[in-house]
Structure formats: C-alpha cells, structure tokens
Enzyme design. Structure first.
Site, PDB file in Angstrom:
ATOM      1  N   TYR A  55       0.857  -1.194   0.000  1.00 34.96           N
ATOM      2  CA  TYR A  55       0.000   0.000   0.000  1.00 34.96           C
ATOM      3  C   TYR A  55       0.888   1.238   0.000  1.00 34.96           C
ATOM      4  CZ  TYR A  55      -4.907  -1.212   0.341  1.00 34.96           C
ATOM      5  OH  TYR A  55      -6.178  -1.597   0.045  1.00 34.96           O
ATOM      6  N   THR A 228      -3.148   6.019 -21.644  1.00 38.21           N
ATOM      7  CA  THR A 228      -3.008   4.709 -21.007  1.00 38.21           C
ATOM      8  C   THR A 228      -1.626   4.190 -21.379  1.00 38.21           C
ATOM      9  OG1 THR A 228      -4.168   3.763 -22.898  1.00 38.21           O
ATOM     10  CG2 THR A 228      -5.437   4.085 -20.881  1.00 38.21           C
TER      11      THR A 228
END
Ligand code: DSN
Length: 427
Positions: A55, A228
């Site tokens: 995380y 992207t």
C-alpha cells in the site's frame, strides 16, 4: 511463465488450462485490435512481483504508510522517465486506467457543470469524452464536434464555431477510432480564442508520439496530455497524466485523495520500465514501423475496394465501413475474421445508423502485429486474407483453411513473453 504455470498446475488446474488457452490464442492468431499489444516480458515479471503487496497512498516522500523506500524509488523513476519521453513538466503515474485518468483531469481542473468541447463518440471520441451514457457526460456539459461527412476529417471550422458559441472551459482532442494525426496548433488557437485549457487523450497513439512518428501536443503548447500505458506504448494496464507544472498540484490531488486510494505499485514499476524502453532508439523504429504497416495494410485493402474512413491512415489504425464495402455489418465481419484467427473489433462509423453491437464497420490496427515483427509485405498477405473472408463470410470450409494458414504464418513470429513449449502442456 514457467513458475506461474507450474504453481497453477499444483493448485488450480482449471485456471492453468484457461491461461494456457489464452497463451495459445495469442500465439496462433493475428491481433489487429488497435488498442491491444504484446507487452514486454519484463512488464509481465514486474506485474507479478512483490510490489503488488504494498500500500502506498500519497506520493513519493509524502505517504500515509511506512515501508516506502523502494516504492518511492520506482514511482519517481516512472514520473521522471515519463516527463523525459513526452517533454512534460509533471507526470502522475497513479491512474488505475484510462477512465479514472480522464475523470481525474476533469474533476481536478473544472467545476461540475462546466463545458467541455470534445469529439463525438460515433466520430471517433471515447466514452469518457462525454458520451451521454457515461457519468462524466452527466456531470459536465459536453459539446461534441464531428468529422466532415465529405472527407471524414475533423472539421476545424466547426470546432471553432462551437467554441465561440458554447465557450468551453476545456478543449479536448484525442480519439479511439480516427485514422489521422491532429492539428494541435489549430486546436490551441480555438482554445486560446475562448480562454480554455487544452487536453489531449493520446491513449491510442502515445507510442507514436513517444517514438516521434506522430506530433507531440506539448509542442503546440497543450496543457495536459493523458495516455493509457498498455496500447501503443506496450506497457502494463495503467494511466499517465502529463501536465504543466502549475497544474500539477490540482492534478495530483484529484487522483489521490480525490478519486482513488492505494496506487497499484506493481503497475507503476512496470510503467517505469516501459518509459525506459520508450526512450530507446529501437522504440523510434518501432513507432515508425507501426505507421508504415498500417499504411501498407490500408493501401492493399483499398486496392481491393475497401471503403476506409478518410481514405487511408496516418497513424496505427484504419476504420473500414464493412456495410458499404462487403454488405455485412461489423459484428458479422468481426466473427468471420475471428473464425480464421484474425482478431479485429466491430466499430461504429460516423453517424452510424446501426447500433453499437451491430455497427457498420470494424477497426483494425498494427501495434501488436508490429511488435511480433510483421512487416509491410506481411500486411499485404493479411489484407488478402481479410478481403477473401469478408467477401465470403459464410464459407466456413475456406475460412477453416485460412485459419490453418494463419497459424502456420504466426509460427514465424513468436509473441514476447510466451514460451511456445508451454503451449504443449494442455494440447
Ligand atoms: N477500449 C479502448 C479502445 O479499444 O479504444 C479505449 O478505452
């Protein structure tokens, strides 16, 4: 992939079987969907790495969890390399994919209800460019420009007159189904005339911009470029927002904490690698080759009578009206080609009278075939197969023969990241 397949053999043979099936499909067929590509083996390795365990809410040096000494390194690397490749002042590499990437820009730089001038979906724009069915289409006031019915090209006079009439806060360029480059200077002039910001969604063609085979919107003074990372750039499935330094804080805050939580650090590691490769001289050759292959494919198809939108291509894709060319809709064309191992996607054409699941055309692109090493003469062979199949979409016997020829042809062009010996596992 040995480790992955071996592990699955022990723990989940059904999943292993599907994975081998997909590896075989990708190896034995020809991928012509313009937004798809074969990524680098190193990207596959990084996507499956321990960075997926971490995380990392926040940004390098300002995170909400401990243990960030290596995540900071890779995110800084990805940001710096992306800025160098595109000549940008700032990069945010955290968008999870293309839709949140564009949403983060609108929500970060505009207020709900503001007006955005963008390309109409059926003329080549993307869902996130304000299609009425998208949430963004409900949150912002989108005005849509179209292409000129006579030429198929964007009508800059119409773009200017819509801007004068509606006074957008943002002028958006970019497309998912349009076979030409953009006149960024003309779009910038439109935006400047009404005091709007400028943004390009370069998702489809960022690889060619990086490789110098298409124009760079920053050269015309654009404010924001989004892309992207998995299409012509050959990277992992993610998003990158590039912008001017003075917009950086608003963009970063919009991505996190505005729109997303924990960034996918395995993807960010893979974006760092992709940007390294995009800066290499070999990538310039690749980008030029993608375009020359698209031109070769278009030229042969037109010689055989194909009705291509705008009469050709300047980029990596062509859009064919299969209804006017062969009397079949895009779905029928997609299915007939698929039966021969040639993968394209059905596509609406400008002001298409047919619905999206049975549209009038197909989209065909060369990034993936070029990655495999296919060249201009191979495009002629591909066009000949496509023409024969589309002329006789119900001739299943002949299509089965072509499928065998396609498989034989594909054996000459290994797919990066797929070891052919793995394919014997479940055969
Ligand atoms: N799905 C992508 C494409 O194929 O163009 C855009 O999001």
């Amino acid at each position: 992939m040995h480790t992955c397949l071996d592990l699955l053999a022990q723990s989940d043979s059904s999943l292993q079987e599907a994975l081998v099936g997909e590896m075989r499909r990708q190896s034995t067929g020809i991928e012509l969907i313009p937004s798809e590509n074969y990524t680098y083996p190193e990207v596959l390795c990084l996507l499956g790495s321990v960075f997926t365990n971490k995380y990392a809410e926040g940004y390098p040096g300002r995170r909400y969890y401990g243990g960030q000494e290596f995540t900071d390194v890779i995110e800084n690397m990805a940001r710096e390399r992306a800025c160098a490749v595109f000549g940008a002042e700032h990069a945010n590499v955290q968008p999870l994919s293309g839709s949140p990437m564009n949403q983060a820009v609108y929500l970060g730089l505009l207020e709900p209800g503001d007006t955005i001038l963008a390309m109409d979906l059926s003329h080549g724009g993307h869902l996130t460019h304000g299609a009425p069915v998208s949430h963004m289409g409900k949150l912002f006031q989108f005005i849509r420009y179209k292409t000129d019915p006579a030429t198929g090209a964007i009508d800059m006079d119409e773009v200017m007159s819509l801007a004068k009439k509606h006074r957008p806060k943002l002028v958006l360029t970019g497309y998912t189904s349009y076979p030409r480059d953009m006149d960024y200077a003309a779009f910038k002039a439109v935006a400047d005339s009404v005091g709007a910001l400028t943004m390009t969604d370069a998702s489809h063609y960022a690889g060619m911009v990086a490789g110098g085979a298409m124009m760079n919107p920053f050269d015309a003074g654009f404010d924001v470029v989004t892309t992207t990372s998995h299409k012509s750039l050959r990277g992992p499935r993610g998003g990158i927002i590039l912008c001017r330094k003075d917009l950086a804080a608003r963009i970063d805050k919009s991505v996190f904490p505005g729109l997303q939580g924990g960034p996918h650090m395995n993807v960010i590691a893979a974006i760092a690698y992709t940007m390294k490769r995009a800066a290499e001289p070999a990538f310039r050759e690749y980008a030029a080759h993608v375009v020359s292959n698209a031109k070769a494919l278009a030229a042969r198809l037109m010689e055989l009578g194909a009705d291509l939108i705008t009469g050709g291509t300047d980029n990596h894709m062509l859009v064919m009206n299969t209804q006017t060319t062969y009397g079949i809709n895009g779905r029928e064309a997609e299915e007939a080609l698929d039966a021969a191992g040639i993968t394209v996607n059905k596509q609406i054409v400008p002001d298409d009278p047919n619905p999206p699941l049975r549209p009038s055309g197909i989209r065909v692109g060369t990034p993936a075939a070029t990655t495999r090493g296919m060249g201009n003469s191979d495009m002629t062979q591909l066009a000949d197969w496509m023409h024969e199949i589309l002329q006789h979409p119900n001739n299943t016997g002949r299509i089965a023969e072509i499928k065998r020829d396609v498989e034989h042809f594909c054996a000459q062009f290994p797919v990066p990241g797929i070891d052919m010996t793995d394919l014997d596992l479940n055969s």
